[in-house]
Design an enzyme around this catalytic site. Structure first.
Site, PDB file in Angstrom:
ATOM      1  CG  MET A   1      -1.763  -1.191   1.253  1.00 12.07           C
ATOM      2  SD  MET A   1      -2.926  -1.087   2.566  1.00 12.07           S
ATOM      3  CE  MET A   1      -3.745  -2.597   2.314  1.00 12.07           C
ATOM      4  CE1 TYR A  95       6.674   2.971   3.166  1.00 17.90           C
ATOM      5  CE2 TYR A  95       6.760   1.035   4.589  1.00 17.90           C
ATOM      6  CZ  TYR A  95       7.391   1.926   3.724  1.00 17.90           C
ATOM      7  OH  TYR A  95       8.728   1.772   3.424  1.00 17.90           O
ATOM      8  CB  SER A  96      -1.462   2.555   3.553  1.00 13.92           C
ATOM      9  OG  SER A  96      -0.989   2.884   2.271  1.00 13.92           O
ATOM     10  CG  MET A  97      -1.891   1.120   9.405  1.00 13.68           C
ATOM     11  SD  MET A  97      -1.074   0.038  10.600  1.00 13.68           S
ATOM     12  CE  MET A  97      -1.300   0.931  12.137  1.00 13.68           C
ATOM     13  CE1 TYR A 208      -5.349   2.223  -0.113  1.00 12.00           C
ATOM     14  CE2 TYR A 208      -3.327   1.253  -0.948  1.00 12.00           C
ATOM     15  CZ  TYR A 208      -4.039   1.824   0.075  1.00 12.00           C
ATOM     16  OH  TYR A 208      -3.454   1.989   1.300  1.00 12.00           O
TER      17      TYR A 208
END
Length: 402
Positions: A1, A95-97, A208
């Site tokens: 991600m 990252y995508s968190m 996404y």
């Protein structure tokens, strides 16, 4: 991600087990409210197995229920070469968190009346007013039927992508322009994106992409602050997330976990990526995937969500706004991942109501409003694999005493 240019970047060691249970072997909290200790022990045994089998270098796991930390354990190593164990203050690339954090940050401005979810993005970023949509069947450019909105950004239905599809025309333009790179400010990148056709008509397809980065730029436009300062002011300082940000300062780099990948024979090896973008203040603040944090910090973010926008007497969001974030916000007729639901900045389990998201280095978090529970499992492994984390979440949920 991660973005195509900047988000992608075990040898069995004698004494590995010495590090698996340190503060790691403690159960935090005097009691486990409504959760089976024995079941949690079994769940932790599975996590330890990933370390013993050389599948992961280290794991940090945490469960908070009813505002009590009922499990907090660290397994294995943050740095194999230097035999540094995972600890409570180990810093991870999330990252995508970062995406749920960006959604919350932007929605603090919603609470102030600065925008509505269905406001057009071009109201705040005029460059998107005439961004066309590419039709792959006719190979023609079309006007937006329904203008891109902030809701579209926060649900990945904006028509923006990441440029990963090697066969798609629009994706090729992302690669050709460097639209997803680190090498310019967020505002400059957004203007490049506005000059590339959308991959889909807004509101018609979940894909996404860089949508949450554009949402981060709207934070900058509405607040007049760079995104790092806005996060610090609205999220990190109020929630006492002292080790969270867009990079790891030199004074904290000894706590920064090594990013691992798998060698040809499946053994763990340190990434060839020197992570310069995480060891110095970046030019671009990516609300879509540029964050770092610790398990304690991110648990405080999760607790705030479970508490309806408040933590330790500090209110970050209105309760009704948190409910919006953690409920399905997809346009009618659109689904996520073959029938799933998506809130603002994170997925929503249609059966359980759990909200959460993951990061490219195999990090994962879940906020479970029904059981008032936050579950975190953090490691540093690429390519992305959260099978260990989803199993842990299932085991923890199954440990709840009905």
């Amino acid at each position: 991600m991660k973005k195509i240019s900047y988000f992608f970047g075990a040898i069995c060691i004698s004494g590995f087990l010495l590090f698996s249970c340190n503060t790691q072997n403690r159960q935090a909290g005097s009691e486990n409210p409504g959760i089976s200790k024995d079941s949690l022990e079994i769940a932790c045994g599975k996590l330890q197995g990933y370390i013993d089998e050389g599948k992961l270098a280290g794991i940090s796991a945490m469960v908070v229920k009813d505002n009590q930390t009922v499990l907090k354990r660290n397994f294995g190593l943050a740095d194999i070469e230097n035999q540094k164990p995972i600890e409570d203050n180990t810093i991870f690339r999330i990252y995508s968190m970062t995406k749920p954090i960006t959604a919350v940050a932007l929605m603090t401005l919603y609470d102030e009346g600065k925008f509505e979810l269905d406001d057009e993005v071009s109201k705040f970023i005029p460059e998107f007013e005439n961004t066309p949509v590419y039709n792959p069947e006719t190979k023609e450019l079309e006007s937006q039927v329904n203008k891109m909105t902030i809701r579209h950004l926060l649900t990945h239905t904006s028509g923006l992508t990441y440029g990963w599809d090697q066969k798609a025309y629009v994706d090729s333009l992302y690669r050709a322009t460097g639209a997803s790179g680190w090498d310019a400010t967020l505002g400059e990148k957004v203007r490049i994106l506005a000059g590339i056709p959308l991959k889909y008509q807004p509101g018609t397809t979940w894909e996404y992409g860089v949508s949450i980065d554009v949402a981060g730029y709207i934070c900058e436009v509405l607040s007049g602050m760079p995104l790092d300062e806005f996060f610090k002011t609205r999220i990190f300082d109020p929630l006492k997330m002292d080790d969270s940000g867009f990079y790891v300062p030199e004074s904290k780099q000894s706590r920064f976990a090594v990013l691992y990948n798998k060698g040809e024979n499946g053994e763990l090896k340190g990434s060839d990526n020197p992570d310069d973008n995480f060891k110095r203040k970046p030019v671009l603040f990516s609300g879509g995937g540029g964050g770092v944090s610790t398990i304690d910090d991110y648990s405080r973010f999760g607790r705030m969500l479970i508490n309806g926008g408040e933590l330790d007497g500090v209110r970050v969001l209105q309760e009704s706004t948190v409910k919006m974030i953690m409920s399905n916000q997809l346009p009618e007729g659109v689904d996520y991942n073959n029938g799933g639901q998506y809130g603002l900045g994170g997925s929503v389990d249609s059966k359980t109501g759990r909200y959460g998201w993951s990061g490219a280095a195999s990090t994962h978090f879940v906020a479970d409003p029904e059981n008032k529970m936050v579950i975190l499992a953090l490691t540093q492994l690429m390519p992305f694999d959260i099978s260990y984390a989803t199993q842990f979440v299932d085991d923890v949920e199954n440990a709840i005493e009905k």
